[in-house]
Design an enzyme around this catalytic site. Structure first.
Site, PDB file in Angstrom:
ATOM      1  N   ASN A 267      53.419  45.098  44.834  1.00 19.60           N
ATOM      2  CA  ASN A 267      53.970  43.882  45.327  1.00 19.60           C
ATOM      3  C   ASN A 267      54.672  43.586  44.664  1.00 19.60           C
ATOM      4  O   ASN A 267      55.409  44.175  43.554  1.00 19.60           O
ATOM      5  CB  ASN A 267      52.452  43.153  45.722  1.00 19.60           C
ATOM      6  CG  ASN A 267      52.384  42.441  46.558  1.00 19.60           C
ATOM      7  OD1 ASN A 267      53.170  41.751  47.215  1.00 19.60           O
ATOM      8  ND2 ASN A 267      51.608  42.858  47.140  1.00 19.60           N
ATOM      9  N   ARG A 268      55.349  42.100  44.958  1.00 19.59           N
ATOM     10  CA  ARG A 268      56.415  41.539  45.126  1.00 19.59           C
ATOM     11  C   ARG A 268      56.399  40.677  43.462  1.00 19.59           C
ATOM     12  O   ARG A 268      55.227  39.806  42.446  1.00 19.59           O
ATOM     13  CB  ARG A 268      56.392  40.781  46.021  1.00 19.59           C
ATOM     14  CG  ARG A 268      56.830  41.400  46.699  1.00 19.59           C
ATOM     15  CD  ARG A 268      56.945  40.061  48.178  1.00 19.59           C
ATOM     16  NE  ARG A 268      57.423  41.031  49.613  1.00 19.59           N
ATOM     17  CZ  ARG A 268      56.353  41.610  50.493  1.00 19.59           C
ATOM     18  NH1 ARG A 268      54.640  41.429  49.904  1.00 19.59           N
ATOM     19  NH2 ARG A 268      56.387  42.456  51.341  1.00 19.59           N
TER      20      ARG A 268
ATOM     21  N   HIS B 207      57.029  46.574  44.653  1.00 17.27           N
ATOM     22  CA  HIS B 207      56.864  48.492  44.250  1.00 17.27           C
ATOM     23  C   HIS B 207      56.909  49.066  43.231  1.00 17.27           C
ATOM     24  O   HIS B 207      57.179  50.224  43.550  1.00 17.27           O
ATOM     25  CB  HIS B 207      56.095  48.884  45.452  1.00 17.27           C
ATOM     26  CG  HIS B 207      54.768  48.041  46.525  1.00 17.27           C
ATOM     27  ND1 HIS B 207      53.903  46.948  46.284  1.00 17.27           N
ATOM     28  CD2 HIS B 207      55.047  48.709  47.961  1.00 17.27           C
ATOM     29  CE1 HIS B 207      53.317  47.419  46.731  1.00 17.27           C
ATOM     30  NE2 HIS B 207      53.895  47.298  48.152  1.00 17.27           N
TER      31      HIS B 207
ATOM     32  N   HIS C  67      47.975  52.906  46.873  1.00 17.83           N
ATOM     33  CA  HIS C  67      48.752  52.594  48.413  1.00 17.83           C
ATOM     34  C   HIS C  67      48.082  53.372  49.055  1.00 17.83           C
ATOM     35  O   HIS C  67      49.019  53.586  50.465  1.00 17.83           O
ATOM     36  CB  HIS C  67      50.178  52.194  48.383  1.00 17.83           C
ATOM     37  CG  HIS C  67      50.354  51.153  48.971  1.00 17.83           C
ATOM     38  ND1 HIS C  67      50.317  51.193  50.013  1.00 17.83           N
ATOM     39  CD2 HIS C  67      50.915  50.185  48.538  1.00 17.83           C
ATOM     40  CE1 HIS C  67      51.079  49.465  50.791  1.00 17.83           C
ATOM     41  NE2 HIS C  67      51.693  49.321  49.776  1.00 17.83           N
ATOM     42  N   SER C  68      47.000  53.473  48.998  1.00 14.30           N
ATOM     43  CA  SER C  68      47.072  54.671  50.372  1.00 14.30           C
ATOM     44  C   SER C  68      46.231  53.660  51.592  1.00 14.30           C
ATOM     45  O   SER C  68      45.873  52.800  51.471  1.00 14.30           O
ATOM     46  CB  SER C  68      45.245  55.247  49.988  1.00 14.30           C
ATOM     47  OG  SER C  68      45.364  56.345  48.720  1.00 14.30           O
ATOM     48  N   TYR C  69      46.972  54.487  52.508  1.00 13.55           N
ATOM     49  CA  TYR C  69      46.619  53.918  54.022  1.00 13.55           C
ATOM     50  C   TYR C  69      45.451  54.495  54.602  1.00 13.55           C
ATOM     51  O   TYR C  69      45.634  55.801  55.088  1.00 13.55           O
ATOM     52  CB  TYR C  69      47.610  54.424  54.793  1.00 13.55           C
ATOM     53  CG  TYR C  69      49.204  52.914  55.044  1.00 13.55           C
ATOM     54  CD1 TYR C  69      49.655  53.413  53.300  1.00 13.55           C
ATOM     55  CD2 TYR C  69      49.301  52.493  55.696  1.00 13.55           C
ATOM     56  CE1 TYR C  69      50.907  52.429  53.187  1.00 13.55           C
ATOM     57  CE2 TYR C  69      50.720  51.385  55.102  1.00 13.55           C
ATOM     58  CZ  TYR C  69      51.545  51.911  54.137  1.00 13.55           C
ATOM     59  OH  TYR C  69      52.506  51.178  54.049  1.00 13.55           O
TER      60      TYR C  69
ATOM     61  N   ASP D  10      48.161  40.761  55.310  1.00  9.67           N
ATOM     62  CA  ASP D  10      48.703  41.060  54.058  1.00  9.67           C
ATOM     63  C   ASP D  10      48.728  40.013  52.903  1.00  9.67           C
ATOM     64  O   ASP D  10      49.647  39.172  52.745  1.00  9.67           O
ATOM     65  CB  ASP D  10      50.341  41.187  54.565  1.00  9.67           C
ATOM     66  CG  ASP D  10      50.971  41.770  53.518  1.00  9.67           C
ATOM     67  OD1 ASP D  10      50.543  42.321  52.255  1.00  9.67           O
ATOM     68  OD2 ASP D  10      52.638  42.341  53.834  1.00  9.67           O
TER      69      ASP D  10
ATOM     70  N   GLN E 291      44.804  43.459  47.266  1.00  8.97           N
ATOM     71  CA  GLN E 291      45.825  43.260  48.546  1.00  8.97           C
ATOM     72  C   GLN E 291      45.571  43.912  49.825  1.00  8.97           C
ATOM     73  O   GLN E 291      45.190  45.105  50.176  1.00  8.97           O
ATOM     74  CB  GLN E 291      47.301  44.113  48.334  1.00  8.97           C
ATOM     75  CG  GLN E 291      48.101  44.241  49.538  1.00  8.97           C
ATOM     76  CD  GLN E 291      48.644  42.192  49.075  1.00  8.97           C
ATOM     77  OE1 GLN E 291      48.649  41.482  47.886  1.00  8.97           O
ATOM     78  NE2 GLN E 291      49.216  41.459  50.244  1.00  8.97           N
TER      79      GLN E 291
ATOM     80  N   GLU F 262      44.083  47.607  48.535  1.00  5.35           N
ATOM     81  CA  GLU F 262      45.429  47.844  47.014  1.00  5.35           C
ATOM     82  C   GLU F 262      44.510  46.799  45.807  1.00  5.35           C
ATOM     83  O   GLU F 262      44.921  45.703  45.689  1.00  5.35           O
ATOM     84  CB  GLU F 262      47.210  47.112  46.886  1.00  5.35           C
ATOM     85  CG  GLU F 262      47.516  48.236  48.646  1.00  5.35           C
ATOM     86  CD  GLU F 262      48.974  47.422  48.813  1.00  5.35           C
ATOM     87  OE1 GLU F 262      49.949  47.457  48.825  1.00  5.35           O
ATOM     88  OE2 GLU F 262      48.405  47.599  50.506  1.00  5.35           O
TER      89      GLU F 262
HETATM   90  C1  BGC Z   1      52.637  44.691  51.109  1.00  4.99           C
HETATM   91  C2  BGC Z   1      53.053  44.590  52.482  1.00  4.99           C
HETATM   92  C3  BGC Z   1      54.336  46.052  52.474  1.00  4.99           C
HETATM   93  C4  BGC Z   1      53.348  47.253  52.035  1.00  4.99           C
HETATM   94  C5  BGC Z   1      54.352  48.758  51.983  1.00  4.99           C
HETATM   95  C6  BGC Z   1      51.685  46.140  50.844  1.00  4.99           C
HETATM   96  O1  BGC Z   1      51.359  46.114  49.451  1.00  4.99           O
HETATM   97  O2  BGC Z   1      51.536  43.484  50.753  1.00  4.99           O
HETATM   98  O3  BGC Z   1      53.862  43.385  52.594  1.00  4.99           O
HETATM   99  O4  BGC Z   1      54.641  45.801  53.633  1.00  4.99           O
HETATM  100  O5  BGC Z   1      52.638  47.068  50.839  1.00  4.99           O
HETATM  101  O6  BGC Z   1      55.152  48.254  51.688  1.00  4.99           O
END
Ligand code: BGC
Length: 388
Positions: A116-117, A142, A216-218, A285, A325, A353
């Site tokens: 994250n940020r 990330h 970061h699995s979708y 998010d 997250q 996440e």
């Molecule tokens: C973030 C999103 C981001 C995504 C893909 C997530 O962990 O919170 O804002 O777009 O990852 O990078």
């Protein structure tokens, strides 16, 4: 300890989620995959432009099967059965290494050094300011331009509590992407007898640094070709979440979920209130505060459960982390073509996440992400699969 190895044919049959391969070649009736056919197998997954070979490992307990590549530690496939025993791959990704090399929004990847940020890509440790690459508006996201998701990991086949496991490791050199300290990291994926993908992370450093690792699995529990996840029902063990500004940076305040669209304390369809989330691009998010999380605990606790009413698949998430997250693939805009040529669209997947809160290095009252020499960072997250 010996690890049973699988024949290539058995493994392939399992990965395809069917006994039909065995059936067509042997004319035998379909039979369920034996639960004792656990194992690990290595395959080539191609090469980077500079010739570096990349491997793909298949881990299975005979019921669920994960494929993980040494490029970014990415979980490329995850096959689990539905309520009729029919197996499907439930994660977004690509059929080949080229797809991952072409750029993507962190599908299945190990995310670090800092998931994250970090606001404006800046933080201080003991009065010294560090600057990171800014790669997401004004912020660092990330891990920066070449985060852990784009690194090649060293692989070792091992076991965890008798289950087949893949241990990935690397040394992230002092200054990598602007972060201090030589960091020695391991990420161990195992498939448990309880049908879980378990991820254990460890790290040590030789200088004080900050660290926040996740996967970061979708996920789409119906299979990514089947549309959105808006009908999936989510329960989150979270009464609070971190409030953010317009750039998704925490203000430092926690908000109560009660009476808001982010209240998942009781099972609720993800799509039920998603339209009420303000701002662009809309959708969830948010970083949720995991109820009952204890600093330094090594015991993963219940964090989330997702149920897909169509397939009956369930996924229960347990973690040692204080935050999670919840992201509903809001930035998937139809420009990425994934496995089998499927175009990934908004809300076609969700991420859970497990991590520390975003921008923690700039918030002294958030659970700390600082790691000092002599300490060992640990993180354990369990994604357990079932059916209802
Ligand atoms: C973030 C999103 C981001 C995504 C893909 C997530 O962990 O919170 O804002 O777009 O990852 O990078």
């Amino acid at each position: 300890m010996t690890r049973p190895r699988l024949s290539a044919l058995a493994l392939m049959a399992m990965c395809l989620g069917m006994a039909s391969l065995a059936r067509t070649t042997q004319a035998a009736p379909p039979k369920p995959v034996a639960t004792d056919s656990q194992g690990i197998q290595k395959m080539n997954f191609g090469k980077l432009a500079d010739g570096t070979p990349i491997e793909l490992y298949t881990l299975t307990n005979g019921k669920i099967t994960a494929k993980i590549t040494t490029y970014g530690g990415i979980v490329t496939e995850l096959h689990t059965p539905d309520r009729d025993g029919k197996t499907a791959d439930i994660v977004l990704g690509f059929d080949s290494l080229e797809g991952y090399l072409a750029g993507h929004p962190y599908f299945g990847a190990i995310t670090g050094r800092f998931a994250n940020r970090i606001a404006k890509g800046k933080f201080s440790i003991d009065g010294k300011e560090y600057s990171l690459a800014v790669n997401n508006g004004p912020n660092s996201l990330h891990g920066g331009l070449k985060g852990f998701d784009k690194q090649v990991w060293k692989a070792e086949e091992t076991t965890v509590d008798g289950s087949p496991a893949l241990k990935l490791s690397r040394i992230s050199p002092d200054g990598e992407e602007g972060y201090p300290g030589n960091l020695s990291v391991t990420v161990t994926y195992s498939i448990t007898p309880e049908n879980a993908l378990k991820i254990d992370y460890t790290a040590t450093t030789d200088k004080p640094t900050v660290l926040n690792l996740t996967n970061h699995s979708y996920f789409n529990l119906s299979g990514p070709a089947s549309g959105t996840i808006l009908d999936h029902e989510l329960t989150l063990a979270a009464d609070q979440y971190t409030l953010v500004d317009e750039n998704f940076i925490p203000t430092g305040k926690l908000g109560s979920v009660t009476g808001t669209p982010v209240d998942f304390t009781k099972a609720k369809a993800i799509g039920a209130h998603i339209g009420q989330i303000a701002g662009e691009p809309g959708g969830y998010d948010h970083n949720f505060v995991v109820r009952g999380a204890e600093a330094g605990s090594k015991k993963p606790i219940f964090t989330a459960k997702v149920k897909d009413p169509k397939s009956g698949r369930t996924m229960t998430v347990l973690t040692t982390e204080p935050g999670v997250q919840f992201y509903t693939g809001n930035f998937l805009d139809g420009t990425v073509k994934g496995k089998g040529g499927v175009v990934y669209k908004k809300n076609q997947a969700f991420c859970l996440e497990t991590q520390h809160y975003p921008d923690s290095p700039n918030h002294a009252d958030f659970p700390t992400t600082r790691l000092n020499p002599g300490q060992t960072y640990t993180q354990t997250t369990v994604y357990q699969f079932g059916v209802e």
